[in-house]
Design a protein around this motif. Structure first.
Motif, PDB file in Angstrom:
ATOM      1  N   LEU A  26       4.802  10.130   1.056  1.00  0.00           N
ATOM      2  CA  LEU A  26       4.523   8.949   0.252  1.00  0.00           C
ATOM      3  C   LEU A  26       4.325   7.739   1.163  1.00  0.00           C
ATOM      4  O   LEU A  26       5.097   7.520   2.099  1.00  0.00           O
ATOM      5  CB  LEU A  26       5.680   8.688  -0.707  1.00  0.00           C
ATOM      6  N   ILE A  27       3.301   6.943   0.882  1.00  0.00           N
ATOM      7  CA  ILE A  27       3.036   5.724   1.653  1.00  0.00           C
ATOM      8  C   ILE A  27       3.573   4.526   0.881  1.00  0.00           C
ATOM      9  O   ILE A  27       3.154   4.265  -0.246  1.00  0.00           O
ATOM     10  CB  ILE A  27       1.530   5.536   1.910  1.00  0.00           C
ATOM     11  N   LEU A  28       4.511   3.818   1.474  1.00  0.00           N
ATOM     12  CA  LEU A  28       5.003   2.555   0.939  1.00  0.00           C
ATOM     13  C   LEU A  28       4.391   1.455   1.799  1.00  0.00           C
ATOM     14  O   LEU A  28       4.814   1.247   2.939  1.00  0.00           O
ATOM     15  CB  LEU A  28       6.532   2.499   0.988  1.00  0.00           C
ATOM     16  N   SER A  29       3.384   0.785   1.273  1.00  0.00           N
ATOM     17  CA  SER A  29       2.587  -0.131   2.089  1.00  0.00           C
ATOM     18  C   SER A  29       2.962  -1.582   1.818  1.00  0.00           C
ATOM     19  O   SER A  29       2.720  -2.115   0.735  1.00  0.00           O
ATOM     20  CB  SER A  29       1.095   0.079   1.817  1.00  0.00           C
ATOM     21  N   ASP A  30       3.559  -2.218   2.822  1.00  0.00           N
ATOM     22  CA  ASP A  30       3.895  -3.644   2.763  1.00  0.00           C
ATOM     23  C   ASP A  30       2.676  -4.422   3.257  1.00  0.00           C
ATOM     24  O   ASP A  30       2.384  -4.440   4.447  1.00  0.00           O
ATOM     25  CB  ASP A  30       5.115  -3.915   3.648  1.00  0.00           C
ATOM     26  N   GLU A  31       1.981  -5.073   2.320  1.00  0.00           N
ATOM     27  CA  GLU A  31       0.756  -5.799   2.666  1.00  0.00           C
ATOM     28  C   GLU A  31       0.896  -7.283   2.373  1.00  0.00           C
ATOM     29  O   GLU A  31      -0.064  -7.960   2.007  1.00  0.00           O
ATOM     30  CB  GLU A  31      -0.431  -5.169   1.935  1.00  0.00           C
ATOM     31  N   ILE A  32       2.107  -7.795   2.586  1.00  0.00           N
ATOM     32  CA  ILE A  32       2.382  -9.198   2.284  1.00  0.00           C
ATOM     33  C   ILE A  32       1.575 -10.151   3.162  1.00  0.00           C
ATOM     34  O   ILE A  32       1.284 -11.284   2.777  1.00  0.00           O
ATOM     35  CB  ILE A  32       3.894  -9.498   2.395  1.00  0.00           C
ATOM     36  N   HIS A  33       1.171  -9.685   4.359  1.00  0.00           N
ATOM     37  CA  HIS A  33       0.359 -10.515   5.253  1.00  0.00           C
ATOM     38  C   HIS A  33      -1.134 -10.222   5.115  1.00  0.00           C
ATOM     39  O   HIS A  33      -1.939 -10.667   5.928  1.00  0.00           O
ATOM     40  CB  HIS A  33       0.788 -10.298   6.711  1.00  0.00           C
ATOM     41  N   GLY A  34      -1.512  -9.485   4.064  1.00  0.00           N
ATOM     42  CA  GLY A  34      -2.888  -9.022   3.936  1.00  0.00           C
ATOM     43  C   GLY A  34      -3.935 -10.112   3.841  1.00  0.00           C
ATOM     44  O   GLY A  34      -5.091  -9.904   4.238  1.00  0.00           O
ATOM     45  N   ASP A  35      -3.575 -11.272   3.315  1.00  0.00           N
ATOM     46  CA  ASP A  35      -4.543 -12.370   3.211  1.00  0.00           C
ATOM     47  C   ASP A  35      -4.662 -13.160   4.503  1.00  0.00           C
ATOM     48  O   ASP A  35      -5.605 -13.943   4.666  1.00  0.00           O
ATOM     49  CB  ASP A  35      -4.123 -13.336   2.093  1.00  0.00           C
ATOM     50  N   LEU A  36      -3.719 -12.967   5.412  1.00  0.00           N
ATOM     51  CA  LEU A  36      -3.623 -13.815   6.602  1.00  0.00           C
ATOM     52  C   LEU A  36      -4.313 -13.163   7.804  1.00  0.00           C
ATOM     53  O   LEU A  36      -3.677 -12.802   8.792  1.00  0.00           O
ATOM     54  CB  LEU A  36      -2.149 -14.100   6.909  1.00  0.00           C
TER      55      LEU A  36
END
Length: 390
Positions: free
Chosen positions: A195-205
């Protein structure tokens, strides 16, 4: 004065970054360049929406309505070319909270969880707190940048891994993963049913010319293997408003996730002000963000070139996004403890110690450049002076 040039006094505002200097650094005269929020006001439209809501004066229970969901959907379509559906959305007070909940929902005590080190410290806590085992796929540091060791990645998955926590873009090393890298990680996770748990909180930066690709956007099959955690908090400096969301396309996984949220007392809603801010940010914040990232790229080059010229012992790792710089300080020849002391006592600058991100990073420090240029220049001058005067 430009919007990003205004120096705002954040002391006595209950700011973790500015009002905890004595607690964190045992000194009140350091310039804080550490915790990942910026020293910029949120977009005007966000502040105006919050003030308008405050005028109403009633803060009763608040719904997550279609306007907010549409704002999220439109933002991800426009920014990341990712078409998501409203029913895929769940809401929480933060990405780290969502990771804790997901670990409990989809893994069991004793399961192996993979991370790519050095990495954001709460990833370690998310795994250890729930009695899971940390498995490391150390990133390879070569020629001033970081890369994935895919042979090691697959070898670790072969040995039995239940979930992989992806940091994309990566904090702290500043990599914006390319499509081929994401595809290979996803291929291997599908092959070994991880399972991939993807933290993309910086995705816009991401810096101009770079492209963040949500790993779940690569294909329907990959999306069904992925839980994606996002938020406007880093993007628009809204961290204190506790508003984030999770995107899960697989119905069964989403139901399991929501059940786990409910068991922890979360009811798939947002606080009133976080709700208002998220909608306004995603509706009106595009131009503000474009200007921010042009400034952050300029800040990155300024710091990198200043150190190359005046303090070559400090090597800024090549970065493609975020407002966090990863600095190789190995040429100073200091231990992790002495390195932290050096920057606090000699440079009077408060940075994040690399050792907190993994044992591989004891010779590194993380620097937050999300501040007006005048503040950044002061920090850089202090650091250069301290290195020269050793």
């Amino acid at each position: 004065m430009g919007y990003f040039e205004e120096i705002i006094n954040r002391t006595n505002s209950k700011s973790v970054k500015w009002d905890m200097l004595d607690t964190i650094f045992e000194s009140s005269d350091v310039l804080p360049m550490w915790v990942a929020d910026t020293d910029f006001k949120a977009p005007r439209e966000v502040n105006e929406a919050l003030m308008e809501r405050a005028k109403h004066g009633v803060y009763g229970y608040t719904i997550v309505d279609n306007k907010l969901k549409d704002a999220i959907i439109n933002w991800n379509q426009a920014r990341h070319n990712w078409e998501i559906k409203p029913e895929w959305l769940s809401f929480s007070n933060g990405v780290v909270t969502s990771l804790h909940i997901a670990i409990q929902a989809f893994t069991e005590p004793g399961d192996n969880i993979l991370i790519q080190t050095p990495v954001y410290p709460p990833f370690y806590n998310v795994i250890k707190t729930h009695d899971r085992n940390i498995v490391k796929n150390p990133l390879q540091y070569e020629n001033g940048a970081y890369y994935i060791d895919f042979n090691d990645f697959e070898e670790k998955l072969k040995q039995g891994v239940k979930a992989f926590i992806l940091c994309s873009p990566h904090n702290p090393v500043g990599r914006v993963w390319k499509k081929g890298e994401l595809e290979e990680m996803a291929r291997l996770c599908l092959k070994y049913d991880v399972l991939i748990l993807s933290d993309e909180i910086h995705g816009d930066l991401v810096f101009p010319g770079q492209k963040h690709i949500p790993i779940a956007s690569l294909s329907e099959e990959i999306a069904e293997q992925t839980i994606t955690c996002m938020a406007p908090s880093k993007t628009f400096n809204l961290a204190g408003l506790d508003a984030s969301y999770v995107i899960t396309s697989d119905d069964e996984k989403r139901k399991a996730l929501d059940i786990s949220f409910n068991k922890q007392g979360f009811n798939n809603s947002l606080n009133t002000m976080g709700n208002i801010a998220m909608e306004a940010a995603y509706t009106y914040g595009g131009p503000w963000l474009n200007e921010l990232m042009e400034l952050m790229e300029s800040h990155y080059h300024y710091v990198k070139e200043s150190f190359e010229k005046h303090a070559p012992e400090l090597k800024v790792v090549n970065s493609e996004g975020t407002y966090l710089l990863w600095i190789d300080c190995s040429a100073l020849g200091l231990s992790a403890a002495d390195l932290r002391t050096f920057f606090v006592k000699e440079a009077k600058v408060g940075l994040n110690a690399g050792i907190d991100y993994g044992e591989e990073a004891e010779q590194f420090m993380r620097m937050n450049i999300g501040c007006p240029r005048a503040t950044l220049e002061e920090a850089v001058e202090r650091m250069i002076s301290a290195v020269k005067n050793r």
